[in-house]
Design an enzyme around this catalytic site. Structure first.
Site, short mmCIF file in Angstrom:
data_model
loop_
_atom_site.label_atom_id
_atom_site.label_comp_id
_atom_site.label_asym_id
_atom_site.label_seq_id
_atom_site.Cartn_x
_atom_site.Cartn_y
_atom_site.Cartn_z
N SER A 108 0.84 -1.21 0.00
CA SER A 108 0.00 0.00 0.00
C SER A 108 0.87 1.25 0.00
O SER A 108 2.02 1.23 0.42
CB SER A 108 -0.87 0.03 1.25
OG SER A 108 -1.59 -1.15 1.38
N1 SAH Z 1 0.68 -5.15 4.38
C1 SAH Z 1 1.24 -5.66 3.16
C2 SAH Z 1 0.29 -5.48 2.02
C3 SAH Z 1 0.19 -6.70 1.19
S1 SAH Z 1 -1.11 -6.74 0.03
C4 SAH Z 1 2.60 -5.04 2.89
O1 SAH Z 1 3.04 -4.18 3.65
O2 SAH Z 1 3.23 -5.44 1.92
C5 SAH Z 1 -2.28 -7.76 0.85
C6 SAH Z 1 -1.88 -9.17 1.10
O3 SAH Z 1 -3.02 -9.84 1.66
C7 SAH Z 1 -1.48 -9.98 -0.13
O4 SAH Z 1 -0.18 -10.45 0.04
C8 SAH Z 1 -2.49 -11.14 -0.16
O5 SAH Z 1 -1.92 -12.37 -0.57
C9 SAH Z 1 -2.91 -11.19 1.30
N2 SAH Z 1 -4.18 -11.87 1.56
C10 SAH Z 1 -5.35 -11.83 0.87
N3 SAH Z 1 -6.28 -12.61 1.45
C11 SAH Z 1 -5.68 -13.17 2.56
C12 SAH Z 1 -6.10 -14.09 3.56
N4 SAH Z 1 -7.33 -14.62 3.59
N5 SAH Z 1 -5.23 -14.43 4.53
C13 SAH Z 1 -3.96 -13.93 4.54
N6 SAH Z 1 -3.50 -13.07 3.62
C14 SAH Z 1 -4.35 -12.70 2.63
#
Ligand code: SAH
Length: 249
Positions: A94
């Site tokens: 993000s």
């Molecule tokens: N906070 C992260 C943002 C990653 S984007 C950062 O700083 O990089 C969001 C992430 O949520 C993705 O990697 C995706 O695979 C994960 N995601 C989506 N659904 C999920 C679930 N049910 N459980 C765990 N992770 C999930």
């Protein structure tokens, strides 16, 4: 009028830096990435402050954690722009203003550090690292093995002893760490899973993107506050997050 922190006062840990912050500072030598990353981060933090982020702990964490270490080397020169960036497997980190906004919402009304925090969607691990400076304990779940492994690599040099990375389906939360003072999701679904609300402590706060139903794919930030009487939901500004998916891959 809300008082804005002045610089560099808000970045001064007053000699009482938590162990994790000292560890971060000590373990990360200035790196030759073609930019003076501390100065570039200070510039980013100043912009966040101008945009209304005022929580000194959040600003200090944004100054401390080196975002460029969490993105692909080809994207390093964009690491401190207010933009989301690809982190592989179709996912994105993000933009800093959204990360800071969510962290500030999580901490609103809390003096000092948060207690235990659950993050759904570790991704590259950047937000997890920030949270580890704002909370006593952080559990972060990722459903994609490739990203879980990458986050582990990215975070290893930071030695954040209070950060626990988990591989699994975050839609189920993580009952073993419950109850949580705060829950934060980095992926948006149609609704907040009941497991998250159940695992939130009384007095705790959850911040997550959810689909609004107003238009296809439109998301907004949802804040859920839990008290003895039940939960209070507040819908805030529109956001754009990757989808929350069930199961692991
Ligand atoms: N906070 C992260 C943002 C990653 S984007 C950062 O700083 O990089 C969001 C992430 O949520 C993705 O990697 C995706 O695979 C994960 N995601 C989506 N659904 C999920 C679930 N049910 N459980 C765990 N992770 C999930």
């Amino acid at each position: 009028m809300k008082k804005r922190p002045s610089f560099p006062v808000s970045l001064d840990f007053s000699g009482k830096r938590p162990a994790a912050q000292r560890a971060v500072a000590a373990s990360l030598p200035a790196q030759g990435v073609g930019l003076d990353s501390s100065a570039v981060r200070l510039n980013m933090v100043r912009k966040l402050s101008k945009q209304g982020i005022s929580d000194p702990l959040v600003l200090a964490a944004m100054q401390s954690i080196e975002r460029h270490r969490f993105v692909d080397s080809a994207l390093v020169n964009q690491a401190y722009e207010d933009t989301s960036l690809p982190i592989g497997l179709g996912q994105t980190i993000s933009k800093p203003s959204v990360v800071a906004r969510m962290a500030e919402l999580l901490r609103q009304g809390v003096s000092g550090r948060l207690g235990r925090v659950l993050e759904i969607g570790t991704g590259c691990g950047y937000q997890a690292a920030l949270l580890s400076l704002l909370a006593s304990e952080v559990y972060s779940i990722e459903r994609l093995r490739g990203l879980h492994d990458r986050a582990r690599e990215n975070l290893r040099p930071l030695h954040l002893a209070n950060l626990h990375l988990l591989f699994g389906d975050g839609m189920l939360g993580y009952a073993k760490g419950a109850p949580y003072a705060a829950i934060i999701a980095a992926a948006g679904g149609e609704a907040v899973p009941q497991a998250w609300v159940d695992q939130l402590a009384v007095g705790g706060r959850l911040v997550a993107p959810v689909l609004t139903g107003a238009a296809a794919g439109k998301q907004a930030l949802l804040v859920i506050d839990k008290n003895e009487q039940g939960v209070r939901q507040t819908v805030l500004e529109g956001v754009h997050f990757v989808p929350l998916k069930s199961g692991v891959a």
